[in-house]
Design a protein around this motif. Structure first.
Motif, mmCIF file in Angstrom:
data_model
loop_
_atom_site.group_PDB
_atom_site.id
_atom_site.type_symbol
_atom_site.label_atom_id
_atom_site.label_comp_id
_atom_site.label_asym_id
_atom_site.label_seq_id
_atom_site.Cartn_x
_atom_site.Cartn_y
_atom_site.Cartn_z
ATOM 1 N N LEU A 60 0.829 -1.201 0.000
ATOM 2 C CA LEU A 60 0.000 0.000 0.000
ATOM 3 C C LEU A 60 0.867 1.257 0.000
ATOM 4 O O LEU A 60 0.407 2.331 -0.373
ATOM 5 C CB LEU A 60 -0.921 0.025 1.224
ATOM 6 C CG LEU A 60 -2.025 -1.022 1.266
ATOM 7 C CD1 LEU A 60 -2.711 -0.998 2.628
ATOM 8 C CD2 LEU A 60 -3.014 -0.815 0.150
ATOM 9 N N PRO A 80 -7.616 0.720 0.100
ATOM 10 C CA PRO A 80 -6.600 0.404 1.106
ATOM 11 C C PRO A 80 -7.194 -0.129 2.412
ATOM 12 O O PRO A 80 -6.619 -1.029 3.021
ATOM 13 C CB PRO A 80 -5.893 1.738 1.337
ATOM 14 C CG PRO A 80 -6.110 2.496 0.086
ATOM 15 C CD PRO A 80 -7.450 2.076 -0.429
ATOM 16 N N ALA A 81 -8.340 0.398 2.810
ATOM 17 C CA ALA A 81 -8.973 -0.096 4.046
ATOM 18 C C ALA A 81 -9.365 -1.559 3.904
ATOM 19 O O ALA A 81 -9.147 -2.366 4.819
ATOM 20 C CB ALA A 81 -10.194 0.759 4.384
ATOM 21 N N GLU A 118 -3.447 11.749 -2.740
ATOM 22 C CA GLU A 118 -4.544 12.681 -3.017
ATOM 23 C C GLU A 118 -5.398 12.147 -4.163
ATOM 24 O O GLU A 118 -4.888 11.664 -5.169
ATOM 25 C CB GLU A 118 -3.964 14.044 -3.383
ATOM 26 C CG GLU A 118 -5.004 15.120 -3.554
ATOM 27 C CD GLU A 118 -4.356 16.459 -3.861
ATOM 28 O OE1 GLU A 118 -5.017 17.237 -4.541
ATOM 29 O OE2 GLU A 118 -3.220 16.691 -3.440
ATOM 30 N N ASN A 119 -6.715 12.235 -4.004
ATOM 31 C CA ASN A 119 -7.703 11.784 -4.980
ATOM 32 C C ASN A 119 -7.710 10.268 -5.173
ATOM 33 O O ASN A 119 -8.276 9.782 -6.140
ATOM 34 C CB ASN A 119 -7.510 12.467 -6.338
ATOM 35 C CG ASN A 119 -7.756 13.958 -6.272
ATOM 36 O OD1 ASN A 119 -8.573 14.423 -5.470
ATOM 37 N ND2 ASN A 119 -7.038 14.699 -7.080
ATOM 38 N N MET A 120 -7.072 9.531 -4.295
ATOM 39 C CA MET A 120 -7.126 8.068 -4.360
ATOM 40 C C MET A 120 -8.259 7.609 -3.437
ATOM 41 O O MET A 120 -8.333 8.058 -2.286
ATOM 42 C CB MET A 120 -5.809 7.431 -3.918
ATOM 43 C CG MET A 120 -4.619 7.751 -4.813
ATOM 44 S SD MET A 120 -4.733 7.014 -6.426
ATOM 45 C CE MET A 120 -4.254 5.345 -6.060
ATOM 46 N N PRO A 121 -9.149 6.746 -3.914
ATOM 47 C CA PRO A 121 -10.233 6.270 -3.052
ATOM 48 C C PRO A 121 -9.684 5.559 -1.822
ATOM 49 O O PRO A 121 -8.766 4.759 -1.912
ATOM 50 C CB PRO A 121 -11.006 5.302 -3.945
ATOM 51 C CG PRO A 121 -10.595 5.625 -5.332
ATOM 52 C CD PRO A 121 -9.217 6.211 -5.253
ATOM 53 N N SER A 122 -10.251 5.844 -0.659
ATOM 54 C CA SER A 122 -9.736 5.272 0.588
ATOM 55 C C SER A 122 -10.328 3.902 0.902
ATOM 56 O O SER A 122 -9.821 3.203 1.769
ATOM 57 C CB SER A 122 -10.002 6.223 1.752
ATOM 58 O OG SER A 122 -11.394 6.425 1.899
ATOM 59 N N ALA A 123 -11.386 3.513 0.216
ATOM 60 C CA ALA A 123 -12.004 2.214 0.512
ATOM 61 C C ALA A 123 -11.087 1.054 0.136
ATOM 62 O O ALA A 123 -11.046 0.044 0.843
ATOM 63 C CB ALA A 123 -13.331 2.093 -0.227
ATOM 64 N N LYS A 141 -8.732 -2.689 -8.080
ATOM 65 C CA LYS A 141 -7.900 -1.482 -7.940
ATOM 66 C C LYS A 141 -7.008 -1.271 -9.158
ATOM 67 O O LYS A 141 -6.741 -0.130 -9.536
ATOM 68 C CB LYS A 141 -7.059 -1.536 -6.660
ATOM 69 C CG LYS A 141 -7.855 -1.469 -5.376
ATOM 70 C CD LYS A 141 -8.846 -0.338 -5.337
ATOM 71 C CE LYS A 141 -8.194 1.013 -5.280
ATOM 72 N NZ LYS A 141 -9.157 2.127 -5.332
ATOM 73 N N ALA A 168 -1.216 4.335 -2.295
ATOM 74 C CA ALA A 168 -2.637 4.044 -2.118
ATOM 75 C C ALA A 168 -3.361 5.098 -1.294
ATOM 76 O O ALA A 168 -4.578 5.229 -1.381
ATOM 77 C CB ALA A 168 -2.809 2.676 -1.462
ATOM 78 N N PHE A 169 -2.621 5.866 -0.508
ATOM 79 C CA PHE A 169 -3.232 6.869 0.354
ATOM 80 C C PHE A 169 -3.092 8.285 -0.207
ATOM 81 O O PHE A 169 -3.348 9.261 0.477
ATOM 82 C CB PHE A 169 -2.598 6.816 1.754
ATOM 83 C CG PHE A 169 -2.675 5.459 2.374
ATOM 84 C CD1 PHE A 169 -3.865 4.974 2.880
ATOM 85 C CD2 PHE A 169 -1.548 4.643 2.431
ATOM 86 C CE1 PHE A 169 -3.935 3.710 3.441
ATOM 87 C CE2 PHE A 169 -1.608 3.384 2.994
ATOM 88 C CZ PHE A 169 -2.806 2.918 3.503
#
Length: 173
Positions: A39, A62-63, A55-60, A105, A52-53
């Protein structure tokens, strides 16, 4: 490995690891952990570099990767401490989800690159590719572990001039 906690109740945990049978489980645990670590290297690289974290990367995504990698590790450890194969079989569920998440992803990041990076030289980064490969290896190793535990496959260690699997310890010629 044994651990005992004294008090009103005694808790005894015993790790039962059979190297000949359980080596794929160790490999699956390592590759699940590596898929989590992936990640942090770049998922998008080139003129712009984002993990993965970023800017503008979806956070779902990586979670979910974190939850599934921890799920795989938890089921492997639970299976080794109780020596019950059902927990190793249950580890296939988060492992398959981990693989699907990385596939989604890859497609999602590729679409995001196409839509938002006009005029930049940007591609999918090494972190996303390695995360996908490690999640694939986790799934394959857990499947192999099931085949070994259920007796569908057998691992034999041999030497050039003899068989090391004999009970009497002598080499056959």
């Amino acid at each position: 490995m044994n651990a005992t906690v004294s008090g009103p109740r005694q808790l005894r945990i015993s790790l039962s690891f059979n190297g000949r049978r359980d080596w794929p489980l160790a490999g699956a645990a390592i590759t699940a952990l590596l898929s989590f670590i992936m990640l942090f290297p770049p998922w998008i690289s080139g003129d712009i570099s984002l993990n993965a974290f970023g800017e503008n990367m979806p956070s779902a995504g990586p979670a979910l990767v974190i939850v599934m990698a921890l799920g795989v590790l938890a089921f492997i450890i639970l299976g080794l401490t109780t020596d019950e194969a059902k927990y190793h079989a249950l580890a296939l569920f988060p492992a398959s989800n981990l693989l699907v998440i990385y596939i989604v992803k890859l497609a999602d990041t590729s679409d995001q690159i196409d839509q938002t990076t006009q005029g930049f030289d940007v591609s999918i980064g090494v972190g996303l590719w390695l995360g996908f490969l490690f999640s694939l290896a986790t799934f394959i190793l857990l499947t192999l572990a099931q085949a070994l535990r259920r007796g569908f496959l057998e691992v034999r260690v041999t030497r050039e001039h003899g068989d090391l699997n004999r009970d009497n310890g002598s080499d056959s010629k």
